[in-house]
Design a protein around this motif. Structure first.
Motif, PDB file in Angstrom:
ATOM      1  N   PRO A  17      11.688  -8.506 -12.021  1.00 27.59           N
ATOM      2  CA  PRO A  17      12.259  -7.174 -12.262  1.00 27.59           C
ATOM      3  C   PRO A  17      11.416  -6.303 -11.697  1.00 27.59           C
ATOM      4  O   PRO A  17      11.996  -5.000 -11.368  1.00 27.59           O
ATOM      5  CB  PRO A  17      12.368  -7.198 -13.821  1.00 27.59           C
ATOM      6  CG  PRO A  17      12.286  -8.636 -14.105  1.00 27.59           C
ATOM      7  CD  PRO A  17      11.637  -9.519 -13.108  1.00 27.59           C
ATOM      8  N   CYS A  18      10.024  -6.116 -11.856  1.00 25.88           N
ATOM      9  CA  CYS A  18       9.368  -5.069 -10.943  1.00 25.88           C
ATOM     10  C   CYS A  18       9.652  -4.884  -9.754  1.00 25.88           C
ATOM     11  O   CYS A  18       9.615  -3.732  -9.082  1.00 25.88           O
ATOM     12  CB  CYS A  18       7.785  -5.720 -11.419  1.00 25.88           C
ATOM     13  SG  CYS A  18       7.223  -5.570 -13.064  1.00 25.88           S
ATOM     14  N   VAL A  19       9.652  -6.186  -8.982  1.00 21.64           N
ATOM     15  CA  VAL A  19       9.971  -6.223  -7.472  1.00 21.64           C
ATOM     16  C   VAL A  19      11.398  -5.491  -7.222  1.00 21.64           C
ATOM     17  O   VAL A  19      11.389  -4.582  -6.219  1.00 21.64           O
ATOM     18  CB  VAL A  19       9.794  -7.611  -6.864  1.00 21.64           C
ATOM     19  CG1 VAL A  19      10.287  -7.479  -5.574  1.00 21.64           C
ATOM     20  CG2 VAL A  19       8.463  -8.081  -6.834  1.00 21.64           C
ATOM     21  N   ILE A  20      12.316  -6.059  -8.043  1.00 12.27           N
ATOM     22  CA  ILE A  20      13.758  -5.105  -8.069  1.00 12.27           C
ATOM     23  C   ILE A  20      13.499  -3.714  -8.140  1.00 12.27           C
ATOM     24  O   ILE A  20      14.353  -3.061  -7.304  1.00 12.27           O
ATOM     25  CB  ILE A  20      14.826  -5.814  -9.103  1.00 12.27           C
ATOM     26  CG1 ILE A  20      14.944  -7.319  -8.535  1.00 12.27           C
ATOM     27  CG2 ILE A  20      15.977  -5.045  -8.900  1.00 12.27           C
ATOM     28  CD1 ILE A  20      15.614  -7.499  -6.959  1.00 12.27           C
ATOM     29  N   HIS A  21      12.827  -3.338  -9.051  1.00  9.61           N
ATOM     30  CA  HIS A  21      12.907  -2.049  -9.438  1.00  9.61           C
ATOM     31  C   HIS A  21      12.084  -1.032  -8.323  1.00  9.61           C
ATOM     32  O   HIS A  21      12.448  -0.071  -7.878  1.00  9.61           O
ATOM     33  CB  HIS A  21      11.838  -1.772 -10.608  1.00  9.61           C
ATOM     34  CG  HIS A  21      11.816  -0.361 -11.164  1.00  9.61           C
ATOM     35  ND1 HIS A  21      11.698  -0.117 -12.633  1.00  9.61           N
ATOM     36  CD2 HIS A  21      12.318   0.760 -10.735  1.00  9.61           C
ATOM     37  CE1 HIS A  21      11.816   1.101 -12.978  1.00  9.61           C
ATOM     38  NE2 HIS A  21      12.226   1.605 -11.870  1.00  9.61           N
ATOM     39  N   VAL A  22      11.005  -1.688  -7.723  1.00 12.27           N
ATOM     40  CA  VAL A  22      10.386  -1.216  -6.356  1.00 12.27           C
ATOM     41  C   VAL A  22      11.329  -1.010  -5.128  1.00 12.27           C
ATOM     42  O   VAL A  22      11.457  -0.247  -4.654  1.00 12.27           O
ATOM     43  CB  VAL A  22       9.080  -1.850  -5.925  1.00 12.27           C
ATOM     44  CG1 VAL A  22       8.717  -1.265  -4.590  1.00 12.27           C
ATOM     45  CG2 VAL A  22       8.062  -1.602  -7.089  1.00 12.27           C
ATOM     46  N   PRO A 283       6.948   4.312 -14.377  1.00 14.19           N
ATOM     47  CA  PRO A 283       6.218   3.451 -15.303  1.00 14.19           C
ATOM     48  C   PRO A 283       4.807   2.596 -14.559  1.00 14.19           C
ATOM     49  O   PRO A 283       5.014   2.398 -13.531  1.00 14.19           O
ATOM     50  CB  PRO A 283       7.245   2.467 -15.781  1.00 14.19           C
ATOM     51  CG  PRO A 283       8.163   2.486 -14.566  1.00 14.19           C
ATOM     52  CD  PRO A 283       8.248   3.864 -14.133  1.00 14.19           C
ATOM     53  N   MET A 284       4.293   2.277 -15.574  1.00 13.11           N
ATOM     54  CA  MET A 284       2.831   1.551 -15.088  1.00 13.11           C
ATOM     55  C   MET A 284       3.267   0.421 -14.154  1.00 13.11           C
ATOM     56  O   MET A 284       2.395   0.153 -12.929  1.00 13.11           O
ATOM     57  CB  MET A 284       1.969   1.278 -16.214  1.00 13.11           C
ATOM     58  CG  MET A 284       0.546   0.360 -15.743  1.00 13.11           C
ATOM     59  SD  MET A 284      -0.364   1.579 -14.682  1.00 13.11           S
ATOM     60  CE  MET A 284      -1.081   2.600 -15.840  1.00 13.11           C
ATOM     61  N   TYR A 285       4.025  -0.683 -14.496  1.00 13.09           N
ATOM     62  CA  TYR A 285       4.196  -1.640 -13.926  1.00 13.09           C
ATOM     63  C   TYR A 285       4.863  -1.265 -12.409  1.00 13.09           C
ATOM     64  O   TYR A 285       4.652  -1.832 -11.390  1.00 13.09           O
ATOM     65  CB  TYR A 285       5.254  -2.720 -14.394  1.00 13.09           C
ATOM     66  CG  TYR A 285       6.661  -2.142 -14.676  1.00 13.09           C
ATOM     67  CD1 TYR A 285       7.713  -2.526 -13.859  1.00 13.09           C
ATOM     68  CD2 TYR A 285       7.211  -1.607 -15.762  1.00 13.09           C
ATOM     69  CE1 TYR A 285       8.880  -2.290 -13.644  1.00 13.09           C
ATOM     70  CE2 TYR A 285       8.536  -1.452 -15.800  1.00 13.09           C
ATOM     71  CZ  TYR A 285       9.158  -1.588 -14.887  1.00 13.09           C
ATOM     72  OH  TYR A 285      10.749  -1.165 -15.082  1.00 13.09           O
ATOM     73  N   PHE A 286       5.552  -0.071 -12.415  1.00 15.00           N
ATOM     74  CA  PHE A 286       6.200   0.205 -10.975  1.00 15.00           C
ATOM     75  C   PHE A 286       5.103   0.530  -9.907  1.00 15.00           C
ATOM     76  O   PHE A 286       5.040   0.216  -9.000  1.00 15.00           O
ATOM     77  CB  PHE A 286       6.925   1.405 -11.077  1.00 15.00           C
ATOM     78  CG  PHE A 286       7.575   1.899  -9.903  1.00 15.00           C
ATOM     79  CD1 PHE A 286       8.766   1.444  -9.189  1.00 15.00           C
ATOM     80  CD2 PHE A 286       7.081   3.246  -9.371  1.00 15.00           C
ATOM     81  CE1 PHE A 286       9.058   2.125  -8.246  1.00 15.00           C
ATOM     82  CE2 PHE A 286       7.372   3.525  -8.266  1.00 15.00           C
ATOM     83  CZ  PHE A 286       8.333   3.023  -7.507  1.00 15.00           C
ATOM     84  N   VAL A 292       0.801  -2.731  -4.199  1.00 12.22           N
ATOM     85  CA  VAL A 292       1.078  -4.224  -3.339  1.00 12.22           C
ATOM     86  C   VAL A 292       2.075  -3.958  -2.322  1.00 12.22           C
ATOM     87  O   VAL A 292       1.623  -4.128  -1.426  1.00 12.22           O
ATOM     88  CB  VAL A 292       1.127  -5.557  -4.716  1.00 12.22           C
ATOM     89  CG1 VAL A 292       1.389  -6.621  -3.783  1.00 12.22           C
ATOM     90  CG2 VAL A 292       0.267  -5.348  -5.500  1.00 12.22           C
ATOM     91  N   VAL A 293       3.006  -3.765  -2.841  1.00 13.58           N
ATOM     92  CA  VAL A 293       4.244  -3.726  -1.758  1.00 13.58           C
ATOM     93  C   VAL A 293       3.910  -2.581  -0.629  1.00 13.58           C
ATOM     94  O   VAL A 293       4.074  -2.675   0.390  1.00 13.58           O
ATOM     95  CB  VAL A 293       5.609  -3.336  -2.578  1.00 13.58           C
ATOM     96  CG1 VAL A 293       6.579  -2.936  -1.389  1.00 13.58           C
ATOM     97  CG2 VAL A 293       6.010  -4.375  -3.229  1.00 13.58           C
ATOM     98  N   SER A 294       3.364  -1.642  -1.200  1.00 12.41           N
ATOM     99  CA  SER A 294       2.986  -0.355  -0.066  1.00 12.41           C
ATOM    100  C   SER A 294       2.147  -0.906   1.067  1.00 12.41           C
ATOM    101  O   SER A 294       2.237  -0.394   1.885  1.00 12.41           O
ATOM    102  CB  SER A 294       2.450   0.869  -0.923  1.00 12.41           C
ATOM    103  OG  SER A 294       1.382   0.527  -1.317  1.00 12.41           O
ATOM    104  N   SER A 295       1.313  -1.842   0.728  1.00 12.52           N
ATOM    105  CA  SER A 295       0.289  -2.244   1.635  1.00 12.52           C
ATOM    106  C   SER A 295       1.080  -3.133   3.305  1.00 12.52           C
ATOM    107  O   SER A 295       0.191  -3.211   4.040  1.00 12.52           O
ATOM    108  CB  SER A 295      -0.884  -3.251   1.107  1.00 12.52           C
ATOM    109  OG  SER A 295      -0.057  -4.690   0.604  1.00 12.52           O
TER     110      SER A 295
END
Length: 369
Positions: A17-22, A283-286, A292-295
């Motif tokens: 869900p976090c990855v989907i949110h990003v 949110p914090m998890y986002f 991580v994803v931005s790298s």
């Protein structure tokens, strides 16, 4: 991604869900205003820069992001007149090729509409081999103006579209003040966007047309900002507020189709229009997953994006570092600007009013945020 391999594990309930949110919010960023990629010509011009000089520089400067893992890949052209920089010798060769391919009339039209030639060359420079740039960029510009002709986009601000009130109730948007460089601030609160109503009552096709009208109105507004600043300007700042945003109320099959239709609109039809994007109340998890994803994303995209939680002092410091004062910001993120709805802007333009200079008298009648 085949998510079946994660079934029955903690990854399904937490990580995925976090990855989907990003991914969802990254797509929204591109929907609103697509970022460009750095160019080799820019990377070669890296030189030390004192950040304090950015406010007074007349020609813009090149600077590297200290946060980037690869500073040479993180070069951006920044400064108060970055968009006003004239063609380099290398660019001018490509521009002449585009001029020959388009012919004098279409080339003049492309130059006149929101500086399309500048945006295309500087956005797509790294996408094609040097010997193909002129031809490929010409094809993209021809496709752009074919789309504009078929959709009668040049005249879309002359009248109000069907379901005008319903659309703006379902997707409210406001324009606020400008940063010190003259880029206006367009702000939207994600929890206020009623995807279900928009898709069910208006349909994706009509919503997309309203979104085109929105982009055209913002483009017209930027023309006034450019006139006021005294130099070419075609980018805007974007603020996305995630407070109370319920991701999975939007990320069903209909919501995805709705989103990706708009992704193409912003990414393909209005490229290189983003100066900075501020995602606030994330949110914090986002924020953790984004770090991580931005790298692995293109540095020119990540350098334009600021991810912030709900800390008021952190927001103030971030906006101040980007030369945005409180009087240019919405009240709901620490500012004092009342904002102008894009609905009222579109209504004024449809009534024949011009936006040659921003914050003209008629905007004073607009209500608060």
């Amino acid at each position: 991604m085949d998510v079946s391999i994660f079934q029955g594990t903690w990854l399904v309930s937490i990580v995925f869900p976090c990855v989907i949110h990003v991914a969802f919010l990254a797509s929204v960023i591109h929907c609103l205003a697509a970022a460009s990629r750095p160019r080799p010509a820019q990377r070669k011009k890296l030189r030390p820069v004192d950040p304090k000089t950015l406010e007074t520089s007349n020609d813009g400067v090149y600077a590297a992001s200290p946060a980037s893992h690869d500073p040479d890949m993180a070069i951006m052209f920044v400064g108060p007149r970055a968009e006003a920089r004239e063609w380099s010798d290398e660019e001018r060769i490509v521009v002449e090729s585009i001029r020959d391919n388009l012919g004098p009339d279409l080339f003049a039209r492309a130059e006149a509409f929101d500086h399309s030639v500048y945006r295309m060359v500087r956005c797509m420079w790294d996408e094609f081999p040097p010997n193909e740039r002129g031809d490929k960029m010409s094809e993209l510009l021809q496709d752009l103006f074919r789309w504009r002709d078929e959709g009668e986009v040049d005249s879309i601000l002359d009248t109000l579209l069907e379901q005008h009130e319903a659309y703006h109730q379902g997707w409210p948007s406001r324009i606020y003040g400008c940063d010190k460089f003259g880029h206006p601030i367009v702000a939207e609160r994600m929890s206020h966007i009623n995807v279900k109503m928009l898709t069910q009552e208006l349909g994706i096709e009509l919503v997309t047309r309203h979104r085109v009208q929105h982009f055209e109105a913002v483009t017209r507004w930027k023309r006034g900002c450019s006139n006021k600043a005294g130099y070419r300007l075609y980018r805007q700042n974007v603020i996305l507020d995630l407070k109370d945003f319920a991701l999975f109320d939007h990320f069903n099959e209909t919501g995805k189709a709705f989103l990706f239709a708009l992704v193409r609109l912003g990414d393909v039809r209005y490229p290189e229009t983003l100066h900075r994007c501020f995602i606030i109340n994330a949110p914090m998890y986002f924020r953790v997953v984004w770090s991580v994803v931005s790298s692995i994303l293109d540095p020119s995209t990540t350098l334009k994006i600021r991810i912030l939680g709900g800390d008021a002092k952190a927001m103030e410091a971030c906006f101040e570092s980007e030369h945005i004062s409180r009087d240019a910001l919405p009240q709901w993120c620490g500012g004092s600007h009342r904002g102008y709805t894009t609905q009222s802007l579109i209504e004024a333009l449809a009534a024949g009013e011009t936006m040659d200079a921003p914050e003209v008298d008629w905007l004073g009648r607009e209500g608060g945020p």
